[in-house]
Design an enzyme around this catalytic site. Sequence first.
Site, short mmCIF file in Angstrom:
data_model
loop_
_atom_site.label_atom_id
_atom_site.label_comp_id
_atom_site.label_asym_id
_atom_site.label_seq_id
_atom_site.Cartn_x
_atom_site.Cartn_y
_atom_site.Cartn_z
N ASP A 160 0.98 -1.33 0.07
CA ASP A 160 -0.02 -0.05 -0.07
C ASP A 160 0.98 1.18 -0.08
O ASP A 160 1.94 1.16 0.12
CB ASP A 160 -0.90 -0.14 1.11
CG ASP A 160 -0.38 -0.51 2.42
OD1 ASP A 160 1.07 -0.59 2.60
OD2 ASP A 160 -0.85 -0.70 3.57
N ASP A 168 -7.79 -2.40 14.05
CA ASP A 168 -9.27 -2.59 13.61
C ASP A 168 -9.61 -3.73 12.72
O ASP A 168 -10.40 -3.95 12.09
CB ASP A 168 -9.67 -1.52 12.95
CG ASP A 168 -9.25 -0.75 11.83
OD1 ASP A 168 -8.10 -1.56 11.18
OD2 ASP A 168 -9.55 0.22 10.95
N HIS A 225 -7.48 -4.25 9.96
CA HIS A 225 -6.96 -4.20 8.74
C HIS A 225 -5.95 -4.92 8.18
O HIS A 225 -4.76 -5.15 9.05
CB HIS A 225 -7.20 -2.87 8.33
CG HIS A 225 -5.98 -2.06 8.89
ND1 HIS A 225 -6.04 -0.82 9.27
CD2 HIS A 225 -4.62 -1.79 8.66
CE1 HIS A 225 -5.02 -0.18 9.81
NE2 HIS A 225 -4.04 -0.94 9.16
N GLU A 238 -9.60 -1.46 5.21
CA GLU A 238 -10.34 -1.25 6.47
C GLU A 238 -11.71 -2.30 6.57
O GLU A 238 -12.17 -2.68 5.61
CB GLU A 238 -10.77 0.28 6.36
CG GLU A 238 -9.79 1.21 6.39
CD GLU A 238 -8.91 1.33 7.99
OE1 GLU A 238 -8.80 0.24 8.41
OE2 GLU A 238 -8.36 2.54 8.00
C1 GLP Z 1 -0.69 0.31 8.61
C2 GLP Z 1 -0.08 -0.43 7.27
C3 GLP Z 1 -0.31 -1.93 7.61
C4 GLP Z 1 0.25 -2.66 8.92
C5 GLP Z 1 -0.33 -1.53 10.01
C6 GLP Z 1 -0.21 -1.85 11.33
O1 GLP Z 1 -1.85 0.62 8.64
N1 GLP Z 1 -0.93 -0.12 5.91
O2 GLP Z 1 0.25 -2.96 6.38
O3 GLP Z 1 0.12 -3.70 8.94
O4 GLP Z 1 -0.26 -0.13 9.67
O5 GLP Z 1 1.04 -0.95 11.68
P1 GLP Z 1 2.10 -1.03 12.94
O6 GLP Z 1 2.87 -2.55 12.32
O7 GLP Z 1 2.90 0.07 12.91
O8 GLP Z 1 1.34 -1.66 13.99
#
Ligand code: GLP
Length: 260
Positions: free
Chosen positions: A67, A136, A138, A143
């Site tokens: 992404d 959440d 995702h 989402e």
């Molecule tokens: C973002 C990314 C996800 C990731 C999520 C969790 O939203 N697009 O791919 O899994 O963050 O982030 P973190 O690893 O910092 O908790």
Amino acid sequence: MEIIIQSDPQSASQVGARIIAGLIKKKPDAVLGLATGSTPVLLYRELIRMHREEALDFGRVTVFNLDEYIGLSPEHSASYRHFMYENLFRHVNLNPERTFIPDGMAKDIPRFCLRYEAQIRQAGGMDLQVLGIGTDGHIGFNEPSSSLASRTRIKTLTAETLADNARFFDCPENQPRHVITMGVGTIMEASRVLLLAFGEKKAAAVAEAAEGPVTAMHPASVLQFHPAATFLLDEAAAAGLKKHQYYRWVYDHKPDWQQS
Ligand code: GLP
């Protein structure tokens, strides 16, 4: 679904890196799907160490990132292109022509998304997709309420995700609300999926994903339908799992004849 619980993020990341290194050794032109966020940083660090100390060769590997924020240039410190360059790409011998990340500055984004899907197909599809998980539920930036059959497209972030990721931005007004993300359907086509989650903040999301009902309201739960999904967790992220003891026993007593 295989659930591997380790005492801390470091050991869980080492297990993940060994799985990826094993794949690259078996298939030097492997196609990897990669994730951003704080979670995979230790995994990338371990892969960098393996590259330096054990000659793990990324020369023929292709990577596709999940992404990117819309409207952030690759040079922006919060862009995922910048993140990948700093945390992995510049430390290993990946061919820059084989590193694909959604282009948040594309003029025609829907068209770009179709091309991204075509590029994944042309590369032969992902052999392995690395995932984190949002609080959440995702995956990528899919989402809650994302179609479980979705493909790469534009999504709008929830207030919860915006708040979780605000720490990466100097000023909150620079944080885009719109993103490009591989779809849930795109992710599900990877031959293998490794989802990493660390810390108590992720415990509820992990429990719902692994043991709750499969629902678009918790996109990670669709991985229950994936034939080769592995969750790599630390103790804190595993704390909400009902079958916690069972998963630990299974992994600790894994017979040699079972593949890693
Ligand atoms: C973002 C990314 C996800 C990731 C999520 C969790 O939203 N697009 O791919 O899994 O963050 O982030 P973190 O690893 O910092 O908790």
